[in-house]
Design a protein around this motif. Structure first.
Motif, PDB file in Angstrom:
ATOM      1  N   VAL A 131     -18.423  -4.022  36.590  1.00  0.00           N
ATOM      2  CA  VAL A 131     -17.280  -3.229  36.138  1.00  0.00           C
ATOM      3  C   VAL A 131     -17.597  -1.748  36.366  1.00  0.00           C
ATOM      4  O   VAL A 131     -18.627  -1.245  35.912  1.00  0.00           O
ATOM      5  CB  VAL A 131     -16.986  -3.485  34.653  1.00  0.00           C
ATOM      6  N   VAL A 132     -16.691  -1.065  37.067  1.00  0.00           N
ATOM      7  CA  VAL A 132     -16.897   0.354  37.382  1.00  0.00           C
ATOM      8  C   VAL A 132     -15.851   1.177  36.632  1.00  0.00           C
ATOM      9  O   VAL A 132     -14.662   1.132  36.967  1.00  0.00           O
ATOM     10  CB  VAL A 132     -16.769   0.609  38.899  1.00  0.00           C
ATOM     11  N   PRO A 133     -16.248   1.932  35.592  1.00  0.00           N
ATOM     12  CA  PRO A 133     -15.277   2.742  34.851  1.00  0.00           C
ATOM     13  C   PRO A 133     -14.682   3.830  35.740  1.00  0.00           C
ATOM     14  O   PRO A 133     -15.379   4.449  36.552  1.00  0.00           O
ATOM     15  CB  PRO A 133     -16.107   3.352  33.715  1.00  0.00           C
ATOM     16  N   GLY A 134     -13.377   4.066  35.581  1.00  0.00           N
ATOM     17  CA  GLY A 134     -12.723   5.134  36.312  1.00  0.00           C
ATOM     18  C   GLY A 134     -13.047   6.493  35.711  1.00  0.00           C
ATOM     19  O   GLY A 134     -13.681   6.599  34.655  1.00  0.00           O
ATOM     20  N   ALA A 135     -12.605   7.533  36.391  1.00  0.00           N
ATOM     21  CA  ALA A 135     -12.865   8.897  35.919  1.00  0.00           C
ATOM     22  C   ALA A 135     -12.240   9.094  34.541  1.00  0.00           C
ATOM     23  O   ALA A 135     -11.064   8.800  34.324  1.00  0.00           O
ATOM     24  CB  ALA A 135     -12.296   9.907  36.908  1.00  0.00           C
ATOM     25  N   ASP A 174     -28.384  -2.132  29.432  1.00  0.00           N
ATOM     26  CA  ASP A 174     -28.562  -0.872  28.715  1.00  0.00           C
ATOM     27  C   ASP A 174     -29.391   0.127  29.502  1.00  0.00           C
ATOM     28  O   ASP A 174     -29.254   1.331  29.336  1.00  0.00           O
ATOM     29  CB  ASP A 174     -29.230  -1.139  27.363  1.00  0.00           C
ATOM     30  N   VAL A 175     -30.277  -0.366  30.362  1.00  0.00           N
ATOM     31  CA  VAL A 175     -31.132   0.530  31.139  1.00  0.00           C
ATOM     32  C   VAL A 175     -30.299   1.298  32.158  1.00  0.00           C
ATOM     33  O   VAL A 175     -30.424   2.511  32.313  1.00  0.00           O
ATOM     34  CB  VAL A 175     -32.255  -0.267  31.821  1.00  0.00           C
ATOM     35  N   ARG A 176     -29.444   0.574  32.879  1.00  0.00           N
ATOM     36  CA  ARG A 176     -28.624   1.207  33.923  1.00  0.00           C
ATOM     37  C   ARG A 176     -27.237   1.596  33.415  1.00  0.00           C
ATOM     38  O   ARG A 176     -26.426   2.115  34.178  1.00  0.00           O
ATOM     39  CB  ARG A 176     -28.479   0.249  35.111  1.00  0.00           C
ATOM     40  N   ASP A 177     -26.949   1.300  32.142  1.00  0.00           N
ATOM     41  CA  ASP A 177     -25.646   1.585  31.548  1.00  0.00           C
ATOM     42  C   ASP A 177     -24.534   0.932  32.373  1.00  0.00           C
ATOM     43  O   ASP A 177     -23.561   1.588  32.774  1.00  0.00           O
ATOM     44  CB  ASP A 177     -25.415   3.094  31.431  1.00  0.00           C
ATOM     45  N   GLU A 178     -24.673  -0.371  32.615  1.00  0.00           N
ATOM     46  CA  GLU A 178     -23.716  -1.131  33.410  1.00  0.00           C
ATOM     47  C   GLU A 178     -23.256  -2.358  32.641  1.00  0.00           C
ATOM     48  O   GLU A 178     -23.979  -2.892  31.802  1.00  0.00           O
ATOM     49  CB  GLU A 178     -24.329  -1.578  34.744  1.00  0.00           C
ATOM     50  N   VAL A 179     -22.045  -2.810  32.958  1.00  0.00           N
ATOM     51  CA  VAL A 179     -21.511  -4.044  32.390  1.00  0.00           C
ATOM     52  C   VAL A 179     -21.127  -4.968  33.541  1.00  0.00           C
ATOM     53  O   VAL A 179     -20.381  -4.574  34.448  1.00  0.00           O
ATOM     54  CB  VAL A 179     -20.283  -3.785  31.496  1.00  0.00           C
ATOM     55  N   HIS A 180     -21.663  -6.192  33.512  1.00  0.00           N
ATOM     56  CA  HIS A 180     -21.334  -7.200  34.510  1.00  0.00           C
ATOM     57  C   HIS A 180     -20.408  -8.238  33.872  1.00  0.00           C
ATOM     58  O   HIS A 180     -20.612  -8.634  32.722  1.00  0.00           O
ATOM     59  CB  HIS A 180     -22.599  -7.877  35.032  1.00  0.00           C
ATOM     60  N   LEU A 181     -19.437  -8.682  34.627  1.00  0.00           N
ATOM     61  CA  LEU A 181     -18.418  -9.600  34.126  1.00  0.00           C
ATOM     62  C   LEU A 181     -18.464 -10.884  34.939  1.00  0.00           C
ATOM     63  O   LEU A 181     -18.428 -10.848  36.174  1.00  0.00           O
ATOM     64  CB  LEU A 181     -17.040  -8.941  34.255  1.00  0.00           C
ATOM     65  N   SER A 182     -18.586 -12.033  34.264  1.00  0.00           N
ATOM     66  CA  SER A 182     -18.540 -13.314  34.976  1.00  0.00           C
ATOM     67  C   SER A 182     -17.146 -13.914  34.836  1.00  0.00           C
ATOM     68  O   SER A 182     -16.519 -13.840  33.776  1.00  0.00           O
ATOM     69  CB  SER A 182     -19.598 -14.272  34.419  1.00  0.00           C
ATOM     70  N   THR A 193     -12.886   7.472  31.830  1.00  0.00           N
ATOM     71  CA  THR A 193     -12.844   6.269  30.995  1.00  0.00           C
ATOM     72  C   THR A 193     -14.014   6.269  30.014  1.00  0.00           C
ATOM     73  O   THR A 193     -15.167   6.425  30.412  1.00  0.00           O
ATOM     74  CB  THR A 193     -12.901   4.997  31.859  1.00  0.00           C
ATOM     75  N   ASP A 194     -13.700   6.116  28.741  1.00  0.00           N
ATOM     76  CA  ASP A 194     -14.729   6.097  27.707  1.00  0.00           C
ATOM     77  C   ASP A 194     -15.470   4.760  27.752  1.00  0.00           C
ATOM     78  O   ASP A 194     -14.862   3.696  27.610  1.00  0.00           O
ATOM     79  CB  ASP A 194     -14.080   6.292  26.332  1.00  0.00           C
ATOM     80  N   ARG A 195     -16.787   4.806  27.951  1.00  0.00           N
ATOM     81  CA  ARG A 195     -17.559   3.571  28.101  1.00  0.00           C
ATOM     82  C   ARG A 195     -17.606   2.769  26.809  1.00  0.00           C
ATOM     83  O   ARG A 195     -17.620   1.540  26.828  1.00  0.00           O
ATOM     84  CB  ARG A 195     -18.977   3.890  28.580  1.00  0.00           C
ATOM     85  N   GLY A 196     -17.636   3.453  25.672  1.00  0.00           N
ATOM     86  CA  GLY A 196     -17.634   2.735  24.401  1.00  0.00           C
ATOM     87  C   GLY A 196     -16.344   1.961  24.196  1.00  0.00           C
ATOM     88  O   GLY A 196     -16.350   0.794  23.784  1.00  0.00           O
ATOM     89  N   ALA A 197     -15.204   2.609  24.495  1.00  0.00           N
ATOM     90  CA  ALA A 197     -13.913   1.934  24.370  1.00  0.00           C
ATOM     91  C   ALA A 197     -13.794   0.792  25.373  1.00  0.00           C
ATOM     92  O   ALA A 197     -13.215  -0.260  25.073  1.00  0.00           O
ATOM     93  CB  ALA A 197     -12.781   2.943  24.583  1.00  0.00           C
ATOM     94  N   LEU A 198     -14.374   0.984  26.567  1.00  0.00           N
ATOM     95  CA  LEU A 198     -14.340  -0.065  27.582  1.00  0.00           C
ATOM     96  C   LEU A 198     -15.109  -1.292  27.113  1.00  0.00           C
ATOM     97  O   LEU A 198     -14.640  -2.428  27.252  1.00  0.00           O
ATOM     98  CB  LEU A 198     -14.922   0.454  28.893  1.00  0.00           C
ATOM     99  N   HIS A 199     -16.291  -1.054  26.566  1.00  0.00           N
ATOM    100  CA  HIS A 199     -17.080  -2.203  26.124  1.00  0.00           C
ATOM    101  C   HIS A 199     -16.388  -2.941  24.985  1.00  0.00           C
ATOM    102  O   HIS A 199     -16.385  -4.175  24.926  1.00  0.00           O
ATOM    103  CB  HIS A 199     -18.474  -1.775  25.691  1.00  0.00           C
ATOM    104  N   LEU A 200     -15.774  -2.209  24.069  1.00  0.00           N
ATOM    105  CA  LEU A 200     -15.048  -2.837  22.965  1.00  0.00           C
ATOM    106  C   LEU A 200     -13.884  -3.668  23.491  1.00  0.00           C
ATOM    107  O   LEU A 200     -13.641  -4.794  23.028  1.00  0.00           O
ATOM    108  CB  LEU A 200     -14.550  -1.764  21.994  1.00  0.00           C
ATOM    109  N   ALA A 201     -13.164  -3.138  24.467  1.00  0.00           N
ATOM    110  CA  ALA A 201     -12.030  -3.871  25.037  1.00  0.00           C
ATOM    111  C   ALA A 201     -12.498  -5.132  25.752  1.00  0.00           C
ATOM    112  O   ALA A 201     -11.896  -6.206  25.611  1.00  0.00           O
ATOM    113  CB  ALA A 201     -11.262  -2.971  26.000  1.00  0.00           C
ATOM    114  N   LEU A 202     -13.570  -5.012  26.532  1.00  0.00           N
ATOM    115  CA  LEU A 202     -14.087  -6.189  27.230  1.00  0.00           C
ATOM    116  C   LEU A 202     -14.586  -7.235  26.245  1.00  0.00           C
ATOM    117  O   LEU A 202     -14.430  -8.441  26.470  1.00  0.00           O
ATOM    118  CB  LEU A 202     -15.217  -5.774  28.174  1.00  0.00           C
TER     119      LEU A 202
END
Length: 700
Positions: free
Chosen positions: A400-404, A431-439, A406-415
């Motif tokens: 998942v690539v946040p757009g310009a 948490d190391v790379r601050d990335e979220v992967h979606l299956s 986009t709040d990452r905290g709100a994104l994680h809560l929504a996902l």
């Protein structure tokens, strides 16, 4: 009666739902998929795309007042990307109507759906829709149904004017000798008395035939075929009569509270609303009810749910318990059952939801107040069918690539909320790379998630290219052992060994349960399951048995003033932090092999196009079986990597003059050929002991 409407995409499933509601007097006029005003497609994207994404429930009365039954109609998605949504609904159905287009005929998804319905023993009627459309055919459609779906599919009536707007379908009557003979022939396959009468040429009374038809339909042996049009309403009265007389009603169970949660949504205030199919007993307002989760042992709840990728998994396995994580398939220690207090109940009844103080066996209820509830949970006593539930895991993953902006905290809560509503959508937080992967299951599902995030949460996201999710499987037996390794005040020994395919991950003890506090054993067990989310090459480890072989701890120590000194006493954190080191040592000694997901496929194509198709299968690393050539048609079955399945579907029409059809179903995993692919680990790698110890020491 809880009735499912299922079909291949665009067969007219939602239109049929609208027509049934209109015919029963629930709505004034049937909605149109094209105009986006259907009752069951409530999402904006569903209305815009004209497809069903989420299952929806509507209710209508059926039959005369003196013999009326309430039908809870469940509209399900038709697109293959949402097959998990369909499979969840199947567990709550009493019967189903499978919709087939009279123009396109039997399609790949149609066959998969009927096979699943038959495997689960769900009585099913077949409704051939779109008899008013140009190109609709009666005899051809029947032949395809009996050849591709099931031979036990008697047509219940003829069609006049097929392929025109004046098309009408009527039921066969008792005077139709040809129908009586054909029906007797089909039913005699499963009824010795009818077979004897058929062989002797004796006339079978109409009432006997209809009783046998109802009994065999309810036993899932016969699938009566009705023709009609959801747009014009032709044939609908006959279908509705078939639903009432041929399909079973819900039973009352054994009186114990038992229900299954098959859908969760959020209300206007963000509160959870659970859709519960009641199988037995009563669910009352203000009751405190137990919530169990499929995948936990001994009636316990597995934190995390699906047993594949952990839904909304956050945090590290080191230095604390991760919230979420994958479900534990077998446990030596058991688990806890959540509780919830019912604050409101709404029961579907004859057209609309009605607030009630109680929901009873057979009903579908919307329930408020169950804050910990998730899809797949059972309410009250678990049913064997729930314990045996199995969903094909998602085989694809994307970043998942946040757009310009986009709040990452709100994104994680929504996902996390989306994963909560669909437990087979898995989140993997790095948490190391601050990335979220979606299956997920497919590209359409990715588009739906992207649109939902934009329209419901106001979040702009993109996705990287979709990749395949592999798994790791232990190759042998390995051991790990650490005693009083500073800074950990605890001893752990673990043995890892392979388990039979499909058995999951189990945890057992070879030490006395009383040899140290229970909380320390629990910490080890939980950390084992969390750590196995990432094996030696970063993939989830499956089908292995982990046994605790050594244990030890430092008893509680105090200073002279009786204050607890945790620097001299073991805590659960010590065991959570040392377990990954021990487990990865054991896994490294055992070794692991990487396996990729594969699907069983079936191709149907013109026989003269087999030559060009076989080289394509070779390039896609498929393993085909022996072709079955009958006249001008050919069928071919085999296995193909999940990564190649989409490409096969793209290229097949061009090689088969558009006549080739492929259907597939998840078939497990097989070892990858060549170099095993690795997956980036989402936290500090316990394989690197020095780095791991430095990190843990700093965290302490």
């Amino acid at each position: 009666m809880n009735l499912g409407i299922l079909a291949h995409v665009d067969a007219g499933k939602t239109s049929l739902t609208e027509r049934l509601l209109h015919a029963a007097g629930v709505i004034d006029a049937p909605g149109s998929v094209d105009e986006g005003n259907t009752r069951t497609d409530s999402l904006a994207l569903e209305r815009r795309r004209g497809i069903t994404i989420k299952s929806a429930v509507a209710s209508f009365p059926l039959g005369p007042p003196e013999d009326r039954v309430t039908v809870n109609l469940i509209d399900t998605p038709g697109h293959p990307d949402f097959i998990a949504e369909v499979e969840r609904v199947l567990s709550v159905l009493d019967g189903a109507v499978l919709v087939v287009s009279a123009v396109e005929g039997v399609q790949a998804q149609t066959r998969i759906l009927l096979r699943t319905l038959r495997r689960l023993g769900i009585p099913t009627l077949i409704f051939v829709n779109k008899i008013d459309r140009g190109g609709a055919q009666y005899e051809r459609t029947l032949r395809r149904i009996t050849r591709r779906l099931t031979p036990a599919a008697p047509a219940m009536g003829p069609v006049h004017g097929i392929g025109t707007r004046r098309a009408q379908a009527r039921p066969y009557g008792s005077e139709d000798a040809v129908f009586r003979e054909a029906l007797t022939e089909v039913l005699a396959e499963q009824d010795d008395e009818l077979l004897s009468a058929y062989v002797e040429g004796a006339a079978v009374p109409q009432g006997t035939l209809l009783s046998a038809l109802a009994a065999q339909t309810r036993a899932c042996l016969v699938h009566p075929v009705f023709f009609g049009s959801a747009v014009t309403g032709a044939g609908l009265p006959h279908l509705m009569d078939g639903i009432r007389t041929l399909l079973p009603y819900a039973d009352e169970g054994d009186g114990r509270l038992s229900g299954t949660v098959f859908k969760v949504e959020r209300g206007p205030a963000g509160e959870k609303i659970a859709y519960v199919r009641m199988f037995s007993g009563e669910l009352r307002l203000r009751d405190r009810v137990p919530l169990g989760r499929v995948g936990s042992a001994h009636g316990g709840s597995a934190r995390g749910g699906s047993g594949y990728e952990g839904s909304a998994r956050v945090g590290s396995a080191h230095g604390g318990s991760a919230r979420g994580g994958s479900a534990r398939e077998g446990s030596a220690l058991g688990g806890s059952v959540h509780e919830g207090k019912v604050t409101a109940v709404e029961v579907f009844h004859e057209g609309a939801g009605q607030r009630r103080p109680v929901a009873r066996a057979g009903e579908i209820a919307k329930v408020w107040g169950l804050g910990e509830v998730r899809i797949g949970d059972w309410v009250g006593a678990a049913r064997k069918e729930s314990a045996d539930a199995h969903f094909a895991p998602p085989t694809l993953e994307t970043l998942v690539v946040p757009g310009a902006g986009t709040d990452r905290g709100a994104l994680h809560l929504a996902l996390a909320q989306l994963a909560e509503q669909d437990p087979l959508i898995g989140l993997r937080q790095d948490d190391v790379r601050d990335e979220v992967h979606l299956s997920l299951y497919g590209e359409v599902q990715k588009e739906v998630i992207q649109t939902t995030l934009a329209e419901e949460f106001g979040l702009d996201v993109g996705f990287h290219e979709t990749t395949t999710i592999c798994v790791e499987r232990p190759a042998g037996v390995g051991h790990g052992y650490e005693k009083d390794l500073l800074p950990f005040l605890g001893t752990v020994g673990l043995r890892v060994e392979p388990a039979p395919p499909g058995s999951g991950v189990s945890f057992g003890l070879e030490v006395e349960l009383g040899s140290m506090p229970y909380a320390f054993f629990k910490a080890v067990e939980e950390t084992v399951h969390e750590t196995l989310d990432q094996g030696l090459l970063g993939w989830r480890v499956v089908d292995c048995k982990v046994t605790m072989t050594h244990s030890g701890y430092w008893p509680r120590q105090s200073h002279s003033h009786a204050t607890f000194d945790k620097s001299m006493s073991s805590t659960a954190r010590d065991f959570r932090q040392v377990t990954p080191l021990v487990l990865m040592d054991a896994l490294r000694e055992a070794g692991t092999g990487v396996e990729e997901p594969v699907h069983h496929f079936r191709l149907e194509l013109p026989a003269d196009t087999l030559g060009p198709v076989l080289p394509l299968l070779g390039r896609l690393r498929a393993v085909p079986g022996t072709p079955d050539i009958r006249g001008t048609s050919c069928s071919l079955e085999g296995e193909i990597p999940a990564a190649s399945l989409h490409r096969l579907g793209q290229l097949l029409p061009g090689l088969t003059r558009g006549e080739g059809v492929v259907e597939s179903a998840f078939a497990g995993y097989r070892p990858v050929s060549g170099e095993a692919p690795a997956r980036a680990r989402t936290d500090h790698n316990p394989l690197n002991r020095k780095e791991y110890l430095l990190v843990v020491t700093r965290l302490r």
